[in-house]
Design a protein around this motif. Structure first.
Motif, PDB file in Angstrom:
ATOM      1  N   HIS A  23       0.824  -1.250   0.101  1.00  0.00           N
ATOM      2  CA  HIS A  23       0.071  -0.124   0.055  1.00  0.00           C
ATOM      3  C   HIS A  23       0.720   1.448  -0.134  1.00  0.00           C
ATOM      4  O   HIS A  23       0.248   2.350  -0.110  1.00  0.00           O
ATOM      5  CB  HIS A  23      -0.940   0.091   1.281  1.00  0.00           C
ATOM      6  CG  HIS A  23      -1.981  -1.158   1.213  1.00  0.00           C
ATOM      7  ND1 HIS A  23      -2.859  -1.141   0.088  1.00  0.00           N
ATOM      8  CD2 HIS A  23      -2.452  -2.163   2.040  1.00  0.00           C
ATOM      9  CE1 HIS A  23      -3.610  -2.094   0.400  1.00  0.00           C
ATOM     10  NE2 HIS A  23      -3.343  -2.546   1.286  1.00  0.00           N
ATOM     11  N   TYR A  24       2.125   1.125   0.029  1.00  0.00           N
ATOM     12  CA  TYR A  24       3.180   2.299   0.136  1.00  0.00           C
ATOM     13  C   TYR A  24       3.432   2.902  -1.395  1.00  0.00           C
ATOM     14  O   TYR A  24       3.484   1.884  -2.344  1.00  0.00           O
ATOM     15  CB  TYR A  24       4.198   2.001   0.991  1.00  0.00           C
ATOM     16  CG  TYR A  24       4.005   2.008   2.272  1.00  0.00           C
ATOM     17  CD1 TYR A  24       4.159   3.237   3.386  1.00  0.00           C
ATOM     18  CD2 TYR A  24       3.472   1.031   3.150  1.00  0.00           C
ATOM     19  CE1 TYR A  24       3.637   3.345   4.365  1.00  0.00           C
ATOM     20  CE2 TYR A  24       3.133   0.844   4.262  1.00  0.00           C
ATOM     21  CZ  TYR A  24       3.147   1.986   5.108  1.00  0.00           C
ATOM     22  OH  TYR A  24       2.866   2.328   6.234  1.00  0.00           O
ATOM     23  N   LEU A  25       3.601   3.883  -1.513  1.00  0.00           N
ATOM     24  CA  LEU A  25       4.149   4.589  -2.780  1.00  0.00           C
ATOM     25  C   LEU A  25       5.259   3.828  -3.476  1.00  0.00           C
ATOM     26  O   LEU A  25       5.059   3.649  -4.653  1.00  0.00           O
ATOM     27  CB  LEU A  25       4.296   5.994  -2.908  1.00  0.00           C
ATOM     28  CG  LEU A  25       4.479   6.860  -4.197  1.00  0.00           C
ATOM     29  CD1 LEU A  25       3.479   6.396  -5.263  1.00  0.00           C
ATOM     30  CD2 LEU A  25       4.807   8.234  -3.915  1.00  0.00           C
ATOM     31  N   GLN A  32      -6.339  -4.250  -6.687  1.00  0.00           N
ATOM     32  CA  GLN A  32      -4.877  -3.872  -6.564  1.00  0.00           C
ATOM     33  C   GLN A  32      -4.221  -4.304  -8.014  1.00  0.00           C
ATOM     34  O   GLN A  32      -3.216  -4.948  -7.954  1.00  0.00           O
ATOM     35  CB  GLN A  32      -4.291  -4.810  -5.590  1.00  0.00           C
ATOM     36  CG  GLN A  32      -4.777  -4.308  -3.952  1.00  0.00           C
ATOM     37  CD  GLN A  32      -3.835  -5.145  -2.856  1.00  0.00           C
ATOM     38  OE1 GLN A  32      -4.716  -6.053  -2.625  1.00  0.00           O
ATOM     39  NE2 GLN A  32      -2.761  -4.443  -2.602  1.00  0.00           N
ATOM     40  N   ARG A  90      -4.750   9.365  -8.458  1.00  0.00           N
ATOM     41  CA  ARG A  90      -4.665   8.775  -7.024  1.00  0.00           C
ATOM     42  C   ARG A  90      -5.768   8.220  -6.489  1.00  0.00           C
ATOM     43  O   ARG A  90      -5.965   7.210  -5.992  1.00  0.00           O
ATOM     44  CB  ARG A  90      -3.845   9.998  -6.058  1.00  0.00           C
ATOM     45  CG  ARG A  90      -3.522   9.459  -4.684  1.00  0.00           C
ATOM     46  CD  ARG A  90      -3.285  10.680  -3.784  1.00  0.00           C
ATOM     47  NE  ARG A  90      -1.661  10.614  -4.232  1.00  0.00           N
ATOM     48  CZ  ARG A  90      -0.770  10.069  -3.597  1.00  0.00           C
ATOM     49  NH1 ARG A  90      -1.055   9.045  -2.686  1.00  0.00           N
ATOM     50  NH2 ARG A  90       0.349  10.419  -3.874  1.00  0.00           N
ATOM     51  N   ASP A  91      -7.085   8.996  -6.527  1.00  0.00           N
ATOM     52  CA  ASP A  91      -8.330   8.746  -6.201  1.00  0.00           C
ATOM     53  C   ASP A  91      -8.732   7.471  -6.653  1.00  0.00           C
ATOM     54  O   ASP A  91      -9.271   6.610  -5.989  1.00  0.00           O
ATOM     55  CB  ASP A  91      -9.276   9.955  -6.288  1.00  0.00           C
ATOM     56  CG  ASP A  91      -8.854  11.004  -5.527  1.00  0.00           C
ATOM     57  OD1 ASP A  91      -8.080  10.802  -4.237  1.00  0.00           O
ATOM     58  OD2 ASP A  91      -9.403  12.027  -5.857  1.00  0.00           O
ATOM     59  N   ASN A 115      -6.857   4.367  -5.437  1.00  0.00           N
ATOM     60  CA  ASN A 115      -7.190   3.824  -4.039  1.00  0.00           C
ATOM     61  C   ASN A 115      -8.623   3.220  -4.015  1.00  0.00           C
ATOM     62  O   ASN A 115      -8.882   2.194  -3.602  1.00  0.00           O
ATOM     63  CB  ASN A 115      -7.550   5.253  -3.387  1.00  0.00           C
ATOM     64  CG  ASN A 115      -6.189   5.846  -2.652  1.00  0.00           C
ATOM     65  OD1 ASN A 115      -5.078   5.094  -2.654  1.00  0.00           O
ATOM     66  ND2 ASN A 115      -6.060   7.053  -2.466  1.00  0.00           N
ATOM     67  N   ALA A 134      -4.826   1.846  -2.191  1.00  0.00           N
ATOM     68  CA  ALA A 134      -4.688   2.659  -0.748  1.00  0.00           C
ATOM     69  C   ALA A 134      -3.222   3.140  -0.543  1.00  0.00           C
ATOM     70  O   ALA A 134      -2.563   2.761   0.585  1.00  0.00           O
ATOM     71  CB  ALA A 134      -5.033   1.660   0.389  1.00  0.00           C
ATOM     72  N   LEU A 135      -2.950   4.003  -1.408  1.00  0.00           N
ATOM     73  CA  LEU A 135      -1.348   4.425  -1.490  1.00  0.00           C
ATOM     74  C   LEU A 135      -1.210   5.251  -0.371  1.00  0.00           C
ATOM     75  O   LEU A 135      -2.105   6.030   0.153  1.00  0.00           O
ATOM     76  CB  LEU A 135      -1.221   5.234  -2.829  1.00  0.00           C
ATOM     77  CG  LEU A 135      -1.176   4.375  -3.964  1.00  0.00           C
ATOM     78  CD1 LEU A 135      -0.985   5.239  -5.127  1.00  0.00           C
ATOM     79  CD2 LEU A 135      -0.369   3.074  -3.887  1.00  0.00           C
ATOM     80  N   LYS A 136      -0.078   5.172   0.331  1.00  0.00           N
ATOM     81  CA  LYS A 136       0.380   5.824   1.550  1.00  0.00           C
ATOM     82  C   LYS A 136       1.698   6.473   1.313  1.00  0.00           C
ATOM     83  O   LYS A 136       2.344   6.228   0.552  1.00  0.00           O
ATOM     84  CB  LYS A 136       0.637   4.797   2.708  1.00  0.00           C
ATOM     85  CG  LYS A 136      -0.733   4.017   3.053  1.00  0.00           C
ATOM     86  CD  LYS A 136      -0.220   3.296   4.264  1.00  0.00           C
ATOM     87  CE  LYS A 136      -1.577   2.501   4.881  1.00  0.00           C
ATOM     88  NZ  LYS A 136      -1.275   1.579   5.772  1.00  0.00           N
TER      89      LYS A 136
END
Length: 284
Positions: A135-137, A187, A273-274, A277, A282-284
């Motif tokens: 979920h991380y960039l 995903q 980005r939206d 998600n 669910a990028l952080k």
């Protein structure tokens, strides 16, 4: 016949390399290296947007995937998949989503390159290990890099057997709709498309010149001393190319500036980005 073929009668391998480099830069670039078939394929690359009705040869898709899987992969995660689309109706729907690009309709094969974190999530669930790092960039960036490396390997392989290709970034205009059309699981994301087919000899594609190396190649540290002059020279060379191809003349500096001027220039991708998600990243 290209300008380089006129400037460099192809009597030996060294002159063939010189011809390829001239086409790429519209300027002399002397390199003390031996020509080989790999360099020929790489330096002669051009985007092909017109195809014959001839089908892609049997085995071409599998060869492209084998070449793609031969590209480097960070930590051997292999976070990508490819969807091969040949059905005309599905290609038409994808073409509409990608801005009505006619080469998608005309090409017998359309490859969709997928950043695929779903497979890694499922593997984690199978072995009882959470896949929270996805979920991380950084993980999404890794997936995009690996997918791009794989696709470019496939392009070189396809061009080496006489096929033409063209990347379709417009597939990101409507990513949620594309995901639905392809039946993508959560995903996973179509990073770009790739048209594939036999180039139409009645509409030959030419090698588009690139920026001079003075604008992109720096030694030891980043520098800009020669970049403005190099970019100005490129504007002139690109306009010359455009005249030869009967294209509207436009400086690269103007074109590039307009393409990055603001959110309105991104063809709807400013909300990416939206959408990602929503697709489960669910990028952080």
């Amino acid at each position: 016949m290209s300008n380089s073929e006129l400037a460099y009668p192809q009597t030996d391998e060294g002159e063939r390399l010189g011809a390829l480099l001239y086409d790429r830069y519209r300027a002399e670039l002397e390199l003390d290296v031996a020509w080989n078939a790999t360099l020929d394929t790489l330096l002669a690359h051009r985007s092909v947007r017109a195809y014959t009705a001839e089908a892609v040869p049997d085995g071409a898709i599998e060869l492209a995937v084998a070449a793609a899987q031969s590209a480097a992969s960070s930590s051997n995660l292999q976070p990508w998949s490819v969807v091969a689309v040949a059905d005309p109706a599905r290609k038409a729907r994808l073409a509409a989503l990608a801005g009505n690009q006619k080469q998608i309709l005309q090409a017998p094969l359309f490859l969709l390159w997928i950043v695929d974190h779903n497979r890694l999530t499922r593997i984690g669930a199978h072995v009882g290990t959470p896949a929270a790092a996805l979920h991380y960039l950084e993980s999404f960036l890794l997936g995009a890099v690996d997918t791009s490396l794989a696709a470019q390997n496939a392009v070189v392989a396809l061009e080496s057997i006489g096929l033409g290709t063209c990347y379709i970034g417009g597939i990101r205009n409507k990513p949620a709709e594309v995901a639905a059309e392809l039946g993508l699981p959560p995903q996973s994301f179509a990073l770009f498309g790739l048209t594939v087919g036999v180039p139409d000899p009645a509409a030959p594609a030419s090698v588009k010149p690139r920026l001079p190396q003075e604008a992109v190649l720096f030694r030891e540290t980043y520098g800009q001393a020669d970049a403005p002059a190099a970019v100005t020279a490129y504007d002139h060379r690109l306009r010359s190319f455009q005249r030869e191809q009967a294209m509207p003349e436009r400086d690269w500096t103007e074109q590039a500036s307009q393409r990055v001027r603001g959110a309105e220039s991104l063809a709807g991708r400013d909300v990416l980005r939206d959408v990602l998600n929503h697709l489960g990243f669910a990028l952080k």
